[in-house]
Design an enzyme around this catalytic site. Structure first.
Site, PDB file in Angstrom:
ATOM      1  N   ASP A   1      -3.055  -5.611  -6.282  1.00 29.39           N
ATOM      2  CA  ASP A   1      -2.235  -6.770  -5.911  1.00 29.39           C
ATOM      3  C   ASP A   1      -2.864  -8.080  -6.378  1.00 29.39           C
ATOM      4  OD1 ASP A   1      -4.087  -5.943  -3.947  1.00 29.39           O
ATOM      5  OD2 ASP A   1      -3.192  -7.213  -2.429  1.00 29.39           O
TER       6      ASP A   1
ATOM      7  N   HIS B   1     -12.209  -5.876   2.379  1.00 24.13           N
ATOM      8  CA  HIS B   1     -12.119  -4.540   2.919  1.00 24.13           C
ATOM      9  C   HIS B   1     -12.392  -3.445   1.884  1.00 24.13           C
ATOM     10  CE1 HIS B   1      -7.865  -3.509   1.401  1.00 24.13           C
ATOM     11  NE2 HIS B   1      -8.184  -4.653   0.849  1.00 24.13           N
TER      12      HIS B   1
ATOM     13  N   HIS C   1     -11.540  -9.582  -6.106  1.00 20.84           N
ATOM     14  CA  HIS C   1     -11.215  -8.263  -5.539  1.00 20.84           C
ATOM     15  C   HIS C   1     -10.331  -7.537  -6.554  1.00 20.84           C
ATOM     16  CE1 HIS C   1      -9.970  -5.213  -2.790  1.00 20.84           C
ATOM     17  NE2 HIS C   1      -8.935  -5.825  -2.248  1.00 20.84           N
TER      18      HIS C   1
ATOM     19  N   TYR D   1      -2.223  -8.154  10.232  1.00 24.99           N
ATOM     20  CA  TYR D   1      -3.080  -7.900   9.059  1.00 24.99           C
ATOM     21  C   TYR D   1      -4.474  -7.465   9.513  1.00 24.99           C
ATOM     22  CZ  TYR D   1      -4.784  -8.673   4.291  1.00 24.99           C
ATOM     23  OH  TYR D   1      -5.298  -8.504   3.039  1.00 24.99           O
TER      24      TYR D   1
ATOM     25  N   HIS E   1      -3.285 -13.992   0.192  1.00 20.51           N
ATOM     26  CA  HIS E   1      -1.949 -13.654   0.702  1.00 20.51           C
ATOM     27  C   HIS E   1      -1.550 -14.678   1.758  1.00 20.51           C
ATOM     28  CE1 HIS E   1      -1.976  -9.634  -1.079  1.00 20.51           C
ATOM     29  NE2 HIS E   1      -3.114  -9.367  -0.484  1.00 20.51           N
TER      30      HIS E   1
ATOM     31  N   ASP F   1      -8.596 -11.549   0.425  1.00 13.88           N
ATOM     32  CA  ASP F   1      -7.808 -10.938   1.511  1.00 13.88           C
ATOM     33  C   ASP F   1      -8.160 -11.509   2.892  1.00 13.88           C
ATOM     34  OD1 ASP F   1      -6.255  -9.200  -0.013  1.00 13.88           O
ATOM     35  OD2 ASP F   1      -7.673  -7.533   0.158  1.00 13.88           O
TER      36      ASP F   1
ATOM     37  N   HIS G   1       0.863  -1.195   0.000  1.00  9.63           N
ATOM     38  CA  HIS G   1       0.000   0.000   0.000  1.00  9.63           C
ATOM     39  C   HIS G   1       0.899   1.245   0.000  1.00  9.63           C
ATOM     40  CE1 HIS G   1      -3.786  -1.994   2.008  1.00  9.63           C
ATOM     41  NE2 HIS G   1      -3.744  -2.212   0.701  1.00  9.63           N
TER      42      HIS G   1
ATOM     43  N   GLU H   1      -8.397  -4.804  -6.231  1.00 13.97           N
ATOM     44  CA  GLU H   1      -7.188  -4.076  -5.833  1.00 13.97           C
ATOM     45  C   GLU H   1      -6.008  -4.626  -6.642  1.00 13.97           C
ATOM     46  OE1 GLU H   1      -6.638  -3.716  -1.592  1.00 13.97           O
ATOM     47  OE2 GLU H   1      -5.189  -2.079  -1.858  1.00 13.97           O
TER      48      GLU H   1
HETATM   49 FE1  FEO Z   1      -7.183  -5.666  -0.801  1.00 12.54          FE
HETATM   50 FE2  FEO Z   1      -4.770  -7.957  -1.136  1.00 12.54          FE
HETATM   51  O1  FEO Z   1      -5.799  -6.503  -1.671  1.00 12.54           O
END
Ligand code: FEO
Length: 402
Positions: free
Chosen positions: A86, A148, A82, A195, A228, A167, A26, A84
């Site tokens: 990543d 999230h 998701h 996390y 992750h 996530d 991030h 995002e």
């Molecule tokens: Fe919310 Fe692992 O991205």
């Protein structure tokens, strides 16, 4: 040539990327001292399905490795749990090769993907409970808005009993071993709680609601395949139970004293406050952290574990020190519940820091038990005694929330 993929079950293969070198995430918002991974999965049933991709810097490597696993034209569906970057970062590279392949995501997911990549790919939007038949198994979609991001979603695979949780339940933790029973579990849970504390704390009410909703479906879960860190294979329920615990205004019997100091006067006060707390309660765990020297995300994790915090700073130019400024901005956003706070600091003239810290901690939702203590110049014997008495008072007034 050996493939980079890892077989998980007869039908499911891990095709992600382990990023041992990642030290911040991030931007610089989250420290990842133990690296991370971007887990992507390939399902082979009568239909072939790709679940999520990897972060943009690894897009070419991802597509190259994926081609060694499957002819891209044989991928029937892509699931984007998701958007995002990543997890969606390799889409541009991938869709260049298979531009018409349907991408299953939430309505918010489609909006965000368009906002990110400005491509009109073949989005198929899904809602909670909708399913996709892929042969012997079905994929069941579960929206998880604000866990999230507004688009977050999980996908459950029947038959194999796998929850692809994205996530949720993940950790920034690089491992070649892939499974929770094959890694150092102290490290694993440290990264899992970090996390949760740093990313999911503000959404704790939604976490509890979503977990109960998913549990009410009575779906057997043999594996939780996160996006992750590890795959939860040995007793996957343990991380669900932990999440329920962490989401319920979690605290341990801990008081954390967080300070910054210029010429050690405020540090001397911090140590005397700690001594006072321990004099009254030898069981409470007291930690002292110099905010200018410790990792900000580790400090957040310690605040998450605390029933109360004591924050101290000298006054400089009528303000408190900047290391606490950045930290308190993060704390305000995380909206911790049910925690006590008090403040202290040394000063030469003015002495505004304590008052300003009080205002910011109150804004952050902490319960202030005192107006705080200030000491002019270097603490003498009497001042140290005053700090100890202050610590004794906090030991009594920082009560556990359960
Ligand atoms: Fe919310 Fe692992 O991205």
């Amino acid at each position: 040539m050996s493939k980079m993929s890892k077989k998980i079950t007869n039908k499911v293969t891990w095709v992600g990327k382990v990023d041992w070198e990642l030290k911040t995430f991030h931007g610089d918002e989250y420290s990842t001292m133990k690296g991370s991974s971007y887990n992507s999965y390939l399902i082979r049933d009568k239909k072939n399905v790709l679940i999520d991709t990897v972060w943009t810097p690894f897009d070419k490597e991802f597509v190259k490795n994926l081609k060694e696993e499957i002819d891209l034209k044989d991928i029937d569906y892509i699931i984007c749990n998701h958007s995002e970057v990543d997890h969606s970062g390799a889409f541009v590279e991938l869709m260049r090769e298979i531009p018409d392949t349907p991408i299953y995501c939430t309505a918010n997911g489609a909006k965000i993907m368009k906002g990110h990549y400005h491509k009109d790919w073949n989005f198929v939007t899904v809602k909670t409970g909708e399913t996709l038949d892929i042969g012997e198994s079905k994929l069941v979609f579960v929206e998880a808005p604000m866990l999230h991001w507004p688009d977050s979603m999980m996908t459950y695979m029947t038959g194999e009993n796998i929850l692809f949780s994205n996530d949720a339940f993940g950790q920034h933790y690089a491992t070649e071993s892939l499974y929770n029973d094959a890694v150092d579990n102290c490290e694993l849970f440290e990264e899992a709680i970090k996390y949760y504390a740093n990313i999911l704390t503000p959404y704790s009410k939604l976490v509890i609601k979503k977990i109960h909703e998913v549990l009410s479906f009575n779906l057997p879960v043999d594996l939780i395949c996160t996006s992750h860190g590890v795959i939860w294979k040995d007793n996957p329920a343990q991380i669900i139970e932990k999440y329920l615990e962490w989401a319920d205004n979690y605290q341990e019997n801990q008081i954390t004293i967080i300070y910054d100091t210029m010429w050690n006067s405020t540090r001397t006060m911090a140590e005397a406050i700690a001594a006072g707390i321990q004099e009254v309660d030898s069981q409470v765990r007291v930690k002292l952290i110099n905010a200018a020297k410790e990792d900000k995300n580790d400090i957040i994790t310690e605040i998450f574990k605390s029933k109360g915090i004591v924050v101290g700073s000298p006054t400089v130019n009528n303000r408190y020190l900047h290391s606490l400024g950045g930290l308190l901005e993060m704390v305000k956003g995380l909206r911790f519940q049910d925690k006590y706070a008090a403040t202290f600091g040394s000063y030469g003239w003015g002495g505004e820091a304590v008052k300003l810290l009080n205002a910011d901690l109150e804004e952050a939702g902490f319960k202030l038990v005192d107006e705080g203590i200030k000491n002019m110049w270097v603490p003498d014997k009497d001042a140290i005694e005053t700090c100890k008495e202050f610590g004794k008072k906090l030991a009594v007034e920082f009560k556990p929330n359960k």
